[in-house]
Write a protein that holds these residues in place. Structure first.
Motif, mmCIF file in Angstrom:
data_model
loop_
_atom_site.group_PDB
_atom_site.id
_atom_site.type_symbol
_atom_site.label_atom_id
_atom_site.label_comp_id
_atom_site.label_asym_id
_atom_site.label_seq_id
_atom_site.Cartn_x
_atom_site.Cartn_y
_atom_site.Cartn_z
ATOM 1 N N ALA A 38 31.452 43.349 -4.872
ATOM 2 C CA ALA A 38 30.752 44.118 -5.900
ATOM 3 C C ALA A 38 29.452 43.439 -6.319
ATOM 4 N N VAL A 39 29.442 42.103 -6.331
ATOM 5 C CA VAL A 39 28.216 41.378 -6.663
ATOM 6 C C VAL A 39 27.115 41.738 -5.667
ATOM 7 N N ALA A 40 27.462 41.738 -4.379
ATOM 8 C CA ALA A 40 26.481 42.063 -3.341
ATOM 9 C C ALA A 40 26.063 43.531 -3.426
ATOM 10 N N CYS A 41 27.033 44.434 -3.511
ATOM 11 C CA CYS A 41 26.719 45.870 -3.493
ATOM 12 C C CYS A 41 25.940 46.314 -4.725
ATOM 13 N N SER A 42 26.312 45.804 -5.899
ATOM 14 C CA SER A 42 25.609 46.230 -7.112
ATOM 15 C C SER A 42 24.170 45.731 -7.117
ATOM 16 N N ASN A 43 23.938 44.516 -6.640
ATOM 17 C CA ASN A 43 22.562 44.031 -6.534
ATOM 18 C C ASN A 43 21.751 44.864 -5.554
ATOM 19 N N LEU A 44 22.357 45.260 -4.466
ATOM 20 C CA LEU A 44 21.642 45.944 -3.397
ATOM 21 C C LEU A 44 21.416 47.430 -3.695
ATOM 22 N N PHE A 45 22.404 48.083 -4.351
ATOM 23 C CA PHE A 45 22.373 49.540 -4.442
ATOM 24 C C PHE A 45 22.012 50.115 -5.810
ATOM 25 N N LEU A 46 22.199 49.375 -6.897
ATOM 26 C CA LEU A 46 21.927 49.959 -8.217
ATOM 27 C C LEU A 46 20.427 50.078 -8.459
ATOM 28 N N ARG A 47 20.000 51.241 -8.902
ATOM 29 C CA ARG A 47 18.572 51.519 -9.096
ATOM 30 C C ARG A 47 18.107 51.305 -10.539
ATOM 31 N N THR A 48 19.028 51.334 -11.496
ATOM 32 C CA THR A 48 18.610 51.426 -12.900
ATOM 33 C C THR A 48 18.866 50.166 -13.720
ATOM 34 N N THR A 49 19.451 49.138 -13.141
ATOM 35 C CA THR A 49 19.728 47.914 -13.884
ATOM 36 C C THR A 49 18.701 46.831 -13.567
#
Length: 392
Positions: free
Chosen positions: A45-56
């Motif tokens: 989740a650390v990797a995916c959220s950094n890579l995919f989240l646009r609004t944070t």
């Protein structure tokens, strides 16, 4: 894999968009408050959220939370955190930022100094040494005190996530990439619909929209601090996330995204940024004043960040500029208009009260996102037939 409490800071007023993104990634949101969303996730989740989240703005890994009203309490509670679970013997660690709101401990520099000492004491005891080389990976700590509750996090991101890596050429008063994405998500716009920005500046709205249309992960062209944390986040997590990003990409998608500005240098900068982002083939940029803005298509969207009049000489031009924007919008067939502005007379000079408006903080500046949604386009015959079959 071990589960962590992860925190995604975001713009005040846009927490719902960040929550939706996290949920769409498949992670459980555990808490939402002003300016941040907390969710549960593992190393992947650390990797995916950094890579995919646009609004944070970044992804923080929470390592501790406690109440402290004295520096002795702060020291002891910080020392009690199991830092050895996160920071290896050669890790470089420091308290990079401390914020205090409505708390008795309010000096950022004192908070940083005391917490660093407590971390050192803990790690000296656990690693049986009196000195640390700190020549390994970076482990910056971010601390927030809110009403005497101390939240301690490791920053997994490094350089803020709004820096996608494409915006080398900037202009005055640019809108951040994360805010632009969140505002686009507040509208019904989808990649197959027309989008135009008559005050495109460095092209951020257009570029972020093109990246969405092409299913391009916003972090695809940059690196993250936690990629160094092989003790916590296996390299396979980053490899798998980047492969997923590559598999999702659809660079051949057909779009109608247009950006205009009166300044030729600004348009040149926008083109450079779009090329760097890999979406220049999906956007048409052109030097054109708002008075000449037009489009023959129906059901399009104007999403824009016009001047607010930060300088006195600009304020004189605002009434005519906003009046012209309203007039050009009225001539479009079944379009929608979305404007972010700090100028209080926005609705007056556009000529219509907005159907909706939302208060949003752009940095420390209070702005409003004015919304004039147009009619929905009719469903295509094939879509109607499929919907009728489902009802039957």
């Amino acid at each position: 894999m071990e589960k962590y409490d992860l925190i995604a800071p975001c713009h005040f007023g846009l927490e719902a968009q960040t929550k939706r993104e996290i949920t769409d990634l498949g992670y459980e949101v555990t808490h939402v408050e002003d300016g941040k969303v907390t969710f549960a996730g593992d190393a992947e989740a650390v990797a995916c959220s950094n890579l995919f989240l646009r609004t944070t703005e970044r992804i923080l890994l929470r390592v501790g939370q406690f109440r402290a009203v004295t520096f002795d309490e702060l020291f002891e509670a910080t020392r009690a955190i199991p830092w050895e679970r996160y920071i290896p013997k050669n890790g470089k660690f420091w308290v990079a930022k401390a914020n205090s709101i409505k708390s008795r401990l309010f000096s950022p520099s004192d908070i940083q100094s005391i917490m660093k000492k407590a971390m050192v004491e803990r790690l000296k005891e656990k690693y049986h040494c009196d000195w640390f080389p700190e020549d390994g990976a970076d482990f910056p700590v971010r601390v927030t005190l809110m009403k005497d509750v101390v939240t301690v996090c490791l920053d997994t991101t490094g350089v803020s996530l709004h820096k996608r890596g494409y915006r080398k050429a900037t202009v005055k008063a640019p809108i951040t990439e994360t805010l632009a994405s969140a505002l686009i998500m507040l509208t019904p716009w989808k990649g197959g619909r027309i989008l135009a920005d008559p005050f495109c500046g460095s092209g951020t709205f257009c570029i972020e929209a093109a990246m969405m249309a092409a299913h391009m992960a916003p972090g695809r062209n940059r690196t993250f601090l936690a990629e160094q944390w092989t003790n916590l986040i296996p390299g396979t997590c980053w490899k798998n996330a980047r492969e997923e990003a590559d598999d999702m990409l659809d660079p051949g998608v057909q779009t109608d995204i247009q950006g205009f500005d009166i300044d030729a240098d600004v348009i040149a900068a926008a083109r450079e940024n779009a090329e760097r982002a890999g979406v220049d083939h999906l956007i048409h940029f052109q030097r054109r004043p708002v008075s000449e803005f037009s489009h023959s298509g129906k059901y399009g969207f104007i999403i824009t960040n016009p001047p607010y009049g930060e300088r006195l000489e600009e304020k004189e031009n605002l009434p005519e500029l906003y009046r012209t924007l309203g007039e050009r919008f009225e001539r479009l067939d079944s379009w929608s208009l979305y404007v972010i502005s700090a100028w209080p007379d926005t609705e007056r000079y556009i000529g219509r009260k907005a159907d909706k408006n939302r208060k949003i903080y752009n940095g420390m500046m209070k702005t409003y996102f004015y919304q004039w949604p147009g009619p929905k386009p009719p469903k295509r015959p094939a879509v109607r037939e499929a919907a009728n079959n489902r009802k039957a």
